[in-house]
Write a protein that holds these residues in place. Structure first.
Motif, mmCIF file in Angstrom:
data_model
loop_
_atom_site.group_PDB
_atom_site.id
_atom_site.type_symbol
_atom_site.label_atom_id
_atom_site.label_comp_id
_atom_site.label_asym_id
_atom_site.label_seq_id
_atom_site.Cartn_x
_atom_site.Cartn_y
_atom_site.Cartn_z
ATOM 1 N N SER A 291 0.822 -1.214 0.000
ATOM 2 C CA SER A 291 0.000 0.000 0.000
ATOM 3 C C SER A 291 0.858 1.266 0.000
ATOM 4 N N HIS A 292 2.022 1.227 0.642
ATOM 5 C CA HIS A 292 2.902 2.405 0.670
ATOM 6 C C HIS A 292 3.405 2.748 -0.735
ATOM 7 N N LEU A 293 3.868 1.743 -1.461
ATOM 8 C CA LEU A 293 4.345 1.969 -2.826
ATOM 9 C C LEU A 293 3.209 2.435 -3.724
ATOM 10 N N LEU A 294 2.053 1.818 -3.600
ATOM 11 C CA LEU A 294 0.910 2.229 -4.410
ATOM 12 C C LEU A 294 0.542 3.684 -4.119
ATOM 13 N N GLU A 295 0.577 4.084 -2.865
ATOM 14 C CA GLU A 295 0.276 5.483 -2.516
ATOM 15 C C GLU A 295 1.274 6.438 -3.165
ATOM 16 N N GLN A 296 2.558 6.036 -3.206
ATOM 17 C CA GLN A 296 3.560 6.869 -3.873
ATOM 18 C C GLN A 296 3.215 7.025 -5.356
ATOM 19 N N PHE A 297 2.813 5.938 -5.983
ATOM 20 C CA PHE A 297 2.417 5.997 -7.394
ATOM 21 C C PHE A 297 1.219 6.921 -7.584
ATOM 22 N N ILE A 298 0.228 6.777 -6.722
ATOM 23 C CA ILE A 298 -0.988 7.590 -6.838
ATOM 24 C C ILE A 298 -0.661 9.066 -6.645
ATOM 25 N N GLU A 299 0.184 9.371 -5.651
ATOM 26 C CA GLU A 299 0.577 10.766 -5.422
ATOM 27 C C GLU A 299 1.353 11.322 -6.616
ATOM 28 N N GLY A 300 2.213 10.510 -7.202
ATOM 29 C CA GLY A 300 3.061 10.982 -8.300
ATOM 30 C C GLY A 300 2.403 11.005 -9.659
ATOM 31 N N LEU A 301 1.429 10.113 -9.866
ATOM 32 C CA LEU A 301 0.864 9.961 -11.208
ATOM 33 C C LEU A 301 -0.642 10.175 -11.284
ATOM 34 N N GLY A 302 -1.316 9.984 -10.178
ATOM 35 C CA GLY A 302 -2.773 10.081 -10.161
ATOM 36 C C GLY A 302 -3.419 8.722 -10.326
ATOM 37 N N LEU A 303 -4.507 8.533 -9.656
ATOM 38 C CA LEU A 303 -5.215 7.257 -9.664
ATOM 39 C C LEU A 303 -5.701 6.885 -11.059
ATOM 40 N N LYS A 304 -6.252 7.847 -11.758
ATOM 41 C CA LYS A 304 -6.803 7.579 -13.090
ATOM 42 C C LYS A 304 -5.719 7.120 -14.072
ATOM 43 N N ALA A 305 -4.544 7.728 -13.990
ATOM 44 C CA ALA A 305 -3.445 7.364 -14.894
ATOM 45 C C ALA A 305 -2.947 5.948 -14.626
ATOM 46 N N LEU A 306 -3.105 5.471 -13.400
ATOM 47 C CA LEU A 306 -2.584 4.153 -13.029
ATOM 48 C C LEU A 306 -3.518 2.993 -13.335
ATOM 49 N N LEU A 307 -4.798 3.266 -13.434
ATOM 50 C CA LEU A 307 -5.771 2.190 -13.609
ATOM 51 C C LEU A 307 -5.842 1.765 -15.068
ATOM 52 N N ASN A 308 -5.388 0.552 -15.333
ATOM 53 C CA ASN A 308 -5.354 0.017 -16.693
ATOM 54 C C ASN A 308 -6.689 -0.661 -16.997
ATOM 55 N N THR A 309 -7.513 0.013 -17.754
ATOM 56 C CA THR A 309 -8.842 -0.520 -18.088
ATOM 57 C C THR A 309 -8.856 -1.196 -19.452
ATOM 58 N N ARG A 310 -7.681 -1.435 -20.024
ATOM 59 C CA ARG A 310 -7.621 -2.049 -21.351
ATOM 60 C C ARG A 310 -7.089 -3.477 -21.339
ATOM 61 N N GLY A 311 -6.594 -3.933 -20.200
ATOM 62 C CA GLY A 311 -5.934 -5.234 -20.151
ATOM 63 C C GLY A 311 -6.852 -6.387 -19.789
ATOM 64 N N THR A 312 -6.288 -7.564 -19.864
ATOM 65 C CA THR A 312 -7.011 -8.803 -19.552
ATOM 66 C C THR A 312 -7.487 -8.828 -18.106
ATOM 67 N N THR A 313 -6.655 -8.371 -17.195
ATOM 68 C CA THR A 313 -7.042 -8.391 -15.779
ATOM 69 C C THR A 313 -8.298 -7.562 -15.561
#
Length: 126
Positions: A46-68
């Motif tokens: 969760s700490h690393l994910l929070e760093q990503f969210i702070e640096g890039l934004g939640l919307k930019a991180l969510l991959n809505t095009r992949g198989t998962t």
């Protein structure tokens, strides 16, 4: 006594992802040392994910095009409108995080791969 230094660049992703492969090849071809962190093997906390969210934004991180993403239930997909639910889904299913994520030692980061953008970004790492 030797002092360990933090890596200059860390590349986060999944080694089987085509875009991550292209990014790793680009780095290798340009003789750029990077530490690779595989979400599938090493996970994400969760700490690393929070760093990503702070640096890039939640919307930019969510991959809505992949198989998962396609394999999530409709309820899970709809729940990502809530930031806490989106975080929880990314922690549970790291492959739903857009990749690669490249992080410099100064904390600046990029998501996705584009040679021009990366070239400019990497010049700032020197």
């Amino acid at each position: 006594m030797t002092q360990e230094t933090a890596p200059t660049l860390i590349l986060y992703g999944i080694k089987t992802c085509d875009t991550v492969r292209k990014a790793r090849k680009y780095l290798s071809d340009n003789h750029i040392d990077v530490t690779f962190h595989d979400f599938r093997q090493q996970g994400i906390d969760s700490h690393l994910l929070e760093q990503f969210i702070e640096g890039l934004g939640l919307k930019a991180l969510l991959n809505t095009r992949g198989t998962t993403w396609r394999n999530l239930t409709d309820e899970e997909k709809q729940s990502t409108a809530d930031p806490l639910a989106a975080r929880n889904i990314m922690l549970k299913h790291p492959a739903v995080i857009k990749r690669p994520v490249l992080v410099r030692a100064d904390g600046k980061m990029l998501v996705g791969f584009d040679t021009e953008t990366w070239s400019t970004f990497l010049q700032g790492a020197n």
